[in-house]
Design an enzyme around this catalytic site. Structure first.
Site, PDB file in Angstrom:
ATOM      1  CE  LYS A   1      -4.037   1.946   2.254  1.00  0.00           C
ATOM      2  NZ  LYS A   1      -4.506   2.454   0.948  1.00  0.00           N
TER       3      LYS A   1
ATOM      4  CB  CYS B   1      -3.696   8.726  -5.601  1.00  0.00           C
ATOM      5  SG  CYS B   1      -5.071   8.457  -4.467  1.00  0.00           S
TER       6      CYS B   1
END
Lengths: 260, 303
Positions: free
Chosen positions: B43, B128
């Protein structure tokens, strides 16, 4: 926890939009405490894509069956309601941490407060508490009398007060109104229901141990995707958050912030 | 027949879980042996710990899902001291994803992360869609992406992959820009920006309003972009976007990918990655292929 293709032994409508689903398999042996949940793949294809988390309403270790009670509310639960007896359902579980039973002693009294589709996990909780020799009182809220389910089953275990928004049961109002009127003498309170209900309980009933089961949209349900997090009340907490799926869904009142 | 070698990533098979869909591995380690995986993309790490966006953070769509987690992570130091320590017992290569608000954040995180003996390569998250600052802005302007890539390359001890956003008009231009800036490989694609509105409340379902679309719904977009980019760059591509089974992996190789990452499918089936790895050899046999590398770019030829 395992991922098992469980056999559907029952999937029937028990109240408007409310279904009782019973499945059979080895997963039942792994259930540790009431309030845990399972993650269900309701169809084999991509419609819907994600699984649906549903709390366990009761278990029967002898027949290796677990019962889930769900409300048809969207494409996932609609698809689930169309699955029939004899089909197999891919189920991941048991998941999460449920209601603690060791916080109350034999002979003491527990109050179980449920609202709508938050009522089901309280049934297995009530069975487990009763088996331990704990007196149980249920205060369960529904929209109307017609929406009520499992009244008889709860009554068999202890005093049960059914509260309805429209007054079609004897008691009109919310479970909070009922609790104020009843002024019960108890040691531990357990609750599951809409967040405003849980917040009101936290406000008025935190002087004694209170355990709340939370609901949140989930992705993985095993603690990896970070979809279902909530802040801790303690701002100095090392992590500052809890995952509803793997740290909960049951939390002691005051551990996490309720968002509503 | 499955082993592939990419810069920094010596993989026993081409399948890795995608960043953000596997946390730091621990949760899925309860289901299967993480040594079975080709690699693990962990992550996103940022300089400081981040809580991420308010909930709801996920919403389901037709054959997909929207997420707006917002890069929740405990910060690079914590990840080095704890999450990566937990992975020391396994020998699967680690692709460490990093993100930031500004260039300095990326450089700081990249330098720290790349010095860890447990990290084999970095994956620059310039795509993102769920953070207010940084994130996708680095991924939509080729000059800015190239500048960031250069800065990170300058401090990194390990190869650097750049994860591309599909939310651009010229994906080939973007890929070429970061290749020229020194990227060792590409990851593509990140999620597509999307939104869902609740009919009852008449408001967006996600608290963040918009989110990133992933899952089988975006696979054709990923295939098209990899097909175009792979014919215009000389660095390997880790392909991702809606992979669910061995057939999907083969399709990504045919489009031009050199390895693949599985994202949303992990949520649907926690055993998805090991199942795909198990199925692949039989699929290759049926296609009379000795090694999966032979399939790479086979779709390019004219008909």
């Amino acid at each position: 926890m395992i991922n098992e293709k469980m056999l559907i032994t029952k999937n029937t409508c028990i109240a408007p939009k409310i279904y009782e689903l019973t499945v059979q398999g080895d997963l039942v042996d792994l259930i540790r405490e009431p309030g845990q949940f399972v993650h269900i793949k309701v169809s084999d294809g991509t419609l819907p894509l994600l699984r649906r988390p549903i709390s366990i309403a009761s278990i029967n270790r002898n027949t290796k069956e677990l019962t889930l009670i769900y409300r048809v509310d969207g494409v996932g639960t609609k698809t689930l309601s169309l699955r029939s007896q004899g089909d197999r359902l891919e189920i991941l579980g048991p998941l999460g941490h449920g209601f603690p039973l060791d916080v109350i002693n034999q002979g003491e009294t527990a109050v179980l407060v449920g609202g709508g589709i938050g009522v089901p996990p309280l049934y297995e909780l009530s069975k487990s508490l009763s088996k331990k020799g704990i007196k149980v009182i249920h205060v369960l809220g529904f929209r109307t009398l017609e929406d009520t389910f499992y009244q008889k089953q709860f009554e068999e275990l202890g005093k049960t007060v059914i509260v309805t928004d429209d007054g079609s049961s004897k008691f009109k109002g919310t479970v909070i109104d009922a609790l104020q009127l009843l002024n019960l003498n108890y040691q531990v309170m357990y609750a599951c229901g809409p967040t405003p209900m849980l917040a009101a309980l936290e406000n008025g009933y935190s002087d004694k141990p209170l355990y709340l089961s939370l609901e949140e949209r989930m992705g993985c349900a095993v603690g990896a995707c970070m979809a279902c997090v909530c802040h801790t009340v303690d701002e100095d907490d090392e992590k500052g958050y809890r995952k509803v799926c793997s740290d909960g869904p049951v939390f002691k009142s005051g551990e996490v912030k309720l968002s509503c | 027949m499955l082993n592939v070698k990419l810069p920094g990533l010596d993989m026993k098979n081409p399948v890795m879980p995608a960043s953000g869909c596997f946390s730091f591995g621990k949760e899925y380690g309860d289901f299967f042996d993480l040594n079975l995986l080709g690699a693990i993309a962990i992550k996103s790490a940022t300089k400081e710990a981040r809580f991420g966006n308010p909930t709801p953070r996920v919403a389901e769509t037709t054959a997909g899902m929207l997420n707006a987690i917002g890069l929740q992570n405990p910060g690079v130091e914590h990840i080095l001291d704890h999450e990566l320590k937990d992975l020391e017992g396994i020998d699967t290569p680690i692709l460490a994803n990093i993100a930031g608000k500004q260039v300095d954040d990326y450089v700081y995180t990249a330098e720290k992360m790349s010095q860890s003996p447990r990290v084999n390569a970095l994956e620059l998250n310039i795509s993102c869609p769920n953070v207010k600052e940084g994130g996708i802005t680095f991924g939509t302007v080729p000059e800015i992406a190239a500048h960031l890539t250069e800065k990170v390359k300058a401090v990194s001890d390990v190869p650097v992959y750049v994860k591309l956003s599909p939310n651009v008009s010229d994906i080939v231009g973007m890929a070429k820009a970061v290749e020229e800036a020194g990227a060792d490989g590409l990851s593509m694609i990140n999620t597509l920006m999307g939104m869902r509105i609740n009919l009852k409340t008449q408001k967006p379902i996600l608290a963040n309003k918009a989110g990133g679309l992933s899952g089988p719904a975006i696979k054709p977009v990923a295939i098209r972009m990899i097909y175009e980019v792979s014919q215009n760059v000389n660095i390997p591509i880790i392909g991702m976007g809606g992979i669910q089974d061995a057939d999907d992996v083969i399709e990504f190789f045919l489009a031009g990918a050199s390895a693949v990452a599985v994202g949303t499918a992990n949520f649907v089936d926690p055993f998805c990655c090991p199942n795909i790895i198990k199925e692949l050899p039989e699929k290759l046999k049926q296609m009379n292929v000795d090694h999966i590398d032979e399939l790479r770019g086979r779709s390019w030829g004219r008909c």
